[in-house]
Structures are given as C-alpha cells and as structure tokens.
Design a protein around this motif. Structure first.
Motif, PDB file in Angstrom:
ATOM      1  N   ASN A 196       0.823  -1.208   0.000  1.00 49.82           N
ATOM      2  CA  ASN A 196       0.000   0.000   0.000  1.00 49.82           C
ATOM      3  C   ASN A 196       0.859   1.261   0.000  1.00 49.82           C
ATOM      4  OD1 ASN A 196      -2.636  -1.279   0.092  1.00 49.82           O
ATOM      5  ND2 ASN A 196      -2.019  -1.996   2.131  1.00 49.82           N
ATOM      6  N   LEU A 197       1.894   1.206  -0.849  1.00 55.20           N
ATOM      7  CA  LEU A 197       2.767   2.369  -1.038  1.00 55.20           C
ATOM      8  C   LEU A 197       2.522   2.943  -2.433  1.00 55.20           C
ATOM      9  CD1 LEU A 197       6.285   1.280   0.299  1.00 55.20           C
ATOM     10  CD2 LEU A 197       4.765   2.993   1.291  1.00 55.20           C
ATOM     11  N   SER A 198       2.595   4.262  -2.545  1.00 53.20           N
ATOM     12  CA  SER A 198       2.491   4.885  -3.868  1.00 53.20           C
ATOM     13  C   SER A 198       3.797   4.653  -4.624  1.00 53.20           C
ATOM     14  CB  SER A 198       2.243   6.382  -3.700  1.00 53.20           C
ATOM     15  OG  SER A 198       3.385   6.965  -3.094  1.00 53.20           O
ATOM     16  N   ALA A 199       3.803   5.059  -5.895  1.00 50.11           N
ATOM     17  CA  ALA A 199       4.995   4.846  -6.725  1.00 50.11           C
ATOM     18  C   ALA A 199       6.220   5.541  -6.141  1.00 50.11           C
ATOM     19  CB  ALA A 199       4.728   5.351  -8.135  1.00 50.11           C
ATOM     20  N   CYS A 206      -2.595   8.221   3.688  1.00 46.27           N
ATOM     21  CA  CYS A 206      -2.442   9.602   4.179  1.00 46.27           C
ATOM     22  C   CYS A 206      -1.327  10.385   3.495  1.00 46.27           C
ATOM     23  CB  CYS A 206      -2.225   9.601   5.690  1.00 46.27           C
ATOM     24  SG  CYS A 206      -0.566   9.093   6.203  1.00 46.27           S
ATOM     25  N   GLY A 207      -0.542   9.721   2.625  1.00 48.35           N
ATOM     26  CA  GLY A 207       0.480  10.437   1.861  1.00 48.35           C
ATOM     27  C   GLY A 207       1.796  10.646   2.580  1.00 48.35           C
ATOM     28  N   THR A 208       1.933  10.125   3.808  1.00 46.10           N
ATOM     29  CA  THR A 208       3.205  10.289   4.536  1.00 46.10           C
ATOM     30  C   THR A 208       4.274   9.377   3.927  1.00 46.10           C
ATOM     31  OG1 THR A 208       2.022  10.797   6.567  1.00 46.10           O
ATOM     32  CG2 THR A 208       4.307  10.064   6.802  1.00 46.10           C
ATOM     33  N   ASP A 209       5.481   9.913   3.756  1.00 48.26           N
ATOM     34  CA  ASP A 209       6.578   9.112   3.197  1.00 48.26           C
ATOM     35  C   ASP A 209       6.951   7.971   4.134  1.00 48.26           C
ATOM     36  OD1 ASP A 209       6.866  10.505   0.879  1.00 48.26           O
ATOM     37  OD2 ASP A 209       8.431  11.843   1.654  1.00 48.26           O
ATOM     38  N   CYS A 210       7.275   6.841   3.530  1.00 47.44           N
ATOM     39  CA  CYS A 210       7.852   5.726   4.297  1.00 47.44           C
ATOM     40  C   CYS A 210       9.347   5.743   4.012  1.00 47.44           C
ATOM     41  CB  CYS A 210       7.231   4.405   3.842  1.00 47.44           C
ATOM     42  SG  CYS A 210       7.883   2.969   4.717  1.00 47.44           S
ATOM     43  N   ALA A 211      10.169   5.714   5.047  1.00 50.03           N
ATOM     44  CA  ALA A 211      11.617   5.745   4.849  1.00 50.03           C
ATOM     45  C   ALA A 211      12.075   4.456   4.171  1.00 50.03           C
ATOM     46  CB  ALA A 211      12.315   5.910   6.195  1.00 50.03           C
ATOM     47  N   GLY A 212      13.015   4.580   3.234  1.00 51.39           N
ATOM     48  CA  GLY A 212      13.540   3.382   2.589  1.00 51.39           C
ATOM     49  C   GLY A 212      13.875   3.629   1.138  1.00 51.39           C
ATOM     50  N   VAL A 213      14.218   2.550   0.449  1.00 54.12           N
ATOM     51  CA  VAL A 213      14.547   2.591  -0.980  1.00 54.12           C
ATOM     52  C   VAL A 213      13.530   1.706  -1.683  1.00 54.12           C
ATOM     53  CG1 VAL A 213      16.306   2.056  -2.708  1.00 54.12           C
ATOM     54  CG2 VAL A 213      16.997   2.904  -0.440  1.00 54.12           C
ATOM     55  N   PHE A 214      12.600   2.339  -2.375  1.00 49.97           N
ATOM     56  CA  PHE A 214      11.492   1.605  -2.995  1.00 49.97           C
ATOM     57  C   PHE A 214      11.443   1.894  -4.486  1.00 49.97           C
ATOM     58  CE2 PHE A 214      10.081   2.726   1.356  1.00 49.97           C
ATOM     59  CZ  PHE A 214      10.070   1.452   1.897  1.00 49.97           C
ATOM     60  N   GLU A 215      10.936   0.913  -5.225  1.00 47.34           N
ATOM     61  CA  GLU A 215      10.672   1.137  -6.640  1.00 47.34           C
ATOM     62  C   GLU A 215       9.170   1.269  -6.819  1.00 47.34           C
ATOM     63  OE1 GLU A 215      12.900  -2.220  -8.182  1.00 47.34           O
ATOM     64  OE2 GLU A 215      14.534  -0.839  -8.721  1.00 47.34           O
ATOM     65  N   VAL A 216       8.746   1.514  -8.044  1.00 49.92           N
ATOM     66  CA  VAL A 216       7.335   1.760  -8.320  1.00 49.92           C
ATOM     67  C   VAL A 216       6.466   0.606  -7.810  1.00 49.92           C
ATOM     68  CG1 VAL A 216       5.667   2.021 -10.201  1.00 49.92           C
ATOM     69  CG2 VAL A 216       7.849   3.233 -10.274  1.00 49.92           C
ATOM     70  N   ALA A 217       6.976  -0.598  -7.973  1.00 46.33           N
ATOM     71  CA  ALA A 217       6.219  -1.777  -7.531  1.00 46.33           C
ATOM     72  C   ALA A 217       7.167  -2.724  -6.810  1.00 46.33           C
ATOM     73  CB  ALA A 217       5.597  -2.469  -8.736  1.00 46.33           C
TER      74      ALA A 217
END
Ligand code: SF4
Length: 379
Positions: free
Chosen positions: A336-339, A346-357
C-alpha cells in the motif's frame, strides 16, 4: 584491482585462487606488522594469520587469503538479510567466504565463520563473474553475507565495483566491527547494510564476542550521518544475556537519539547453536516485548524475526497506522505504497529505498553456480 602475488597461492584455475595484497596495515618498530582493518589490530610475525584467519602475513606484507573464493552462492529474498525497506520483494545474490573477526559464542553461521579449512570454500568467482551471475539471474543486488565482509574488504570492494558498473546494488551484512579508515572505503561501495548490534553493553561484547561495543556504535553513527547507505539494525535476543527490558530500553533510546526514528530495528530469535547449546530459544513474547519497548521509545519501524508473527513483520505508516507492506516470513502479502514510496492512505513518506512496484521473488531460496567469464582466463 591489485595484482596477485607471485609465488603465493595457486594459479591453476584462474588467477582467483590466490592470496592478494591487502590494504590497511603498517609495520611496527618491533618488526611485527599490524593489520588496521578492524579494532583487533592484530600484530603479526611472518607466517601468522590474524584472528579472522583469512588475513595473514606472507612475504612480509599482509595478504587476503580468500580473495575470489566463496562458500557458495544462493539467491535469497532481500527480506532474509534482513532488509525490509530496501527494494522489497526482490532477489539478492548472496555469498560469503570464511572466517570472522568476532568470536560470538552464539554464532548462527559457525560452519562458515569458524571455517579454518580454506579448501571448504571451493567456489571460485571473480568480481566480474559475480556481477554477471546477478544480472543473468535477475537479482537487483548482491549481498556479502554468511560471514563478515569487513575481513574480505578488498574482494568485497572489487565485487561491488563490478556490480555497480552493471546497475546491480550491493548489500553488506556486517557486525560493523571495522576501524575508521577502512570503514570509509568499505561503505563507499555499499548501497545498503544490515548491521548486527549484538547487545548493548560492553560486557556482552567482551564476554560473548571478545569484542567491543563502542566501535559498532561509531559505525552506526558514521552510516547515518556521513553516508547515503540505507541501513537497518538487527539484534539477536539471547535469553538471559541481552534480553532485559532495561537493556532493550537503553538500545532503543540510543537509536532514537543518535540515529533518529527511521532506522528499522529488527529483534530476532536466537536458537541454540555453536557454544551456547544449553541456552533456550528466545520466547516469542520476548521479541514482542522488545518491539513494544522500541516503538514506545519513538522508533517508527520495529520488527520481530525468526518467528511466525505477521503483525510484527508488517510495515505500518507511522503517521496514520495503515499497513503499508504486509509480510508473512519472507513473503509480501500487501503493498500500500504509492509509486514514490508514500502511504496510500495519508500520503506520509515511508523511509527506505522503494521502486514503483515490489519485486515478486517470494520466499524462494535458490543455490546457483557462478561461472567464470572470459575476463577470468588464467594469466
Ligand atoms: S581484520 Fe583480521 S587480521 Fe585484521 S585486525 Fe581484524 S581480526 Fe585481525
């Protein structure tokens, strides 16, 4: 890359089964040579090996005796390192060599870390061949793991450079027991790390690892404040040794104060091993208690490990509490993270290194052979 030393090691199946000149040492007035890689600062006479067993004095210099040799390659889920905020769901090509610079009585990888018979590490692999294998098998990263890569720094750095040249990221799984100068070079080549913070007292490090806590804390602060390396911390909780509420409170407060709330902290379960066969496994309630304490201290991302605990292994939004990444062991069960890595609720950033999917590797563990490349031809 440094050139192999004439007359040392074998040159039969490629240049790789060879001792390589090592960096970070100096000569002492009494004729010994001191290795400066880790806080043990072993002082060696000709022919002696350091405590890690893989750095040795040969031909009046320090050499790394395991350059290009591995105890085997395996594709793992990145969650197994554990790294849960770094390219979730992706496969990582994992390998180690032999030896270790700590002597943990509870070692969970002792067959590798305590290996004295270097013939046991049969797989021969150049940096280029490892990068090629990672790319060919669809791995997003290569992990130096199973034993501490600090002791094979020259090999790890060369592998990391070969990987980065091909767009493959690099991951160090380490106890962070490294001296300040090599620390800079080593982590300059890493994209992510999991640092084992084995306990939170000098007594624990002294009695169970014959090491010191302070250099590990210095490594953690260095990573946070002077690098862009994504890192997470793991503490193996051992009944009666480092699992008191007071010690967990102290560790959590230190992480919060010195590193901030966004460094993920994993509390994992011990199982009886090596020289601690009479100590019982960690009860799941101890891990849950530790997680509770660390979250009360203000840390955003705290996890349990080595037990079945989907709630304790899920990533939650620290602002609204929504489940961002669901996990069951190494399997992702929700995303449930955005791209751009923010909470969908709620739009709050999650700390980390993520890709679109997220990746789709799942919980599989797949041993592979690394083949020599054309560049590995014997010289
Ligand atoms: S890396 Fe090995 S040889 Fe060097 S100081 Fe540490 S234990 Fe000793």
């Amino acid at each position: 890359m440094d050139q192999p030393i004439e007359g040392i090691g074998e040159r039969s199946d490629a240049v790789l089964r060879t001792a390589m000149p090592a960096r970070y040492w100096h000569r002492l007035e009494d004729g010994r040579i001191q290795c400066d890689v880790c806080p043990r600062y072993c002082k060696l006479h000709e022919g002696q090996r350091g405590l890690c067993f893989v750095r040795a004095r040969q031909h009046d210099q320090i050499v790394l005796t395991t350059y290009g040799r591995s105890s085997g390659f395996c594709i793992d889920p990145i969650e197994k390192k554990p790294l849960v905020h770094f390219l979730p769901g992706t496969p990582v090509l994992s390998f180690g060599t032999a030896g270790c610079n700590l002597t943990c009585k509870f070692c969970q990888n002792w067959d590798i870390s305590k290996a004295r018979d270097l013939d046991r590490i049969q797989d021969v692999a150049s940096p280029a061949a490892i990068a090629e294998a990672a790319a060919r098998s669809g791995c997003r990263s290569v992990a130096f793991t199973y034993n501490d890569p600090v002791i094979f720094l020259e090999y790890a750095v060369d592998v990391a450079q070969a990987c980065r040249a091909r767009g493959i990221k690099t991951v160090a799984v380490s106890a962070g027991y490294i001296a300040p100068e090599p620390r800079v070079e080593f982590f300059r080549h890493m994209d992510a790390a999991n640092i084992d913070l084995k306990g939170f007292t000098e007594g624990f490090y002294k009695n169970l690892c014959t090491g010191k806590l302070t250099p590990v804390l210095e490594t953690l602060e260095y990573l946070k404040h002077q690098t862009n390396v994504w890192f997470e911390i793991t503490t193996l909780l051992i009944p009666g040794e480092n699992d008191s509420a007071a010690e967990i409170e102290a560790e959590s407060a230190w992480v919060m104060d010195r590193l901030g709330p966004d460094v993920p902290l994993h509390f994992t379960a011990f199982h009886p091993d090596w020289k601690m066969l009479d100590t019982p496994p960690t009860p799941p309630q101890t891990l849950r208690m530790a997680r509770r304490i660390a979250m009360q201290a203000g840390l955003h991302y705290v996890y349990t490990g080595n037990i079945h605990d989907p709630a304790g292994q899920t990533t939650y939004c620290h602002a609204c509490g929504a489940a961002l990444i669901g996990r069951d062991w190494y399997e992702l069960t929700a995303w449930n993270l955005s791209a751009d890595g923010a909470c969908l609720a709620c739009g709050t950033d999650c700390a980390g290194v993520f890709e679109v999917a997220p990746g789709r590797w799942g919980a599989r563990r797949q041993p592979i052979k690394v083949r020599a490349t054309a560049a590995d031809a014997p010289i």
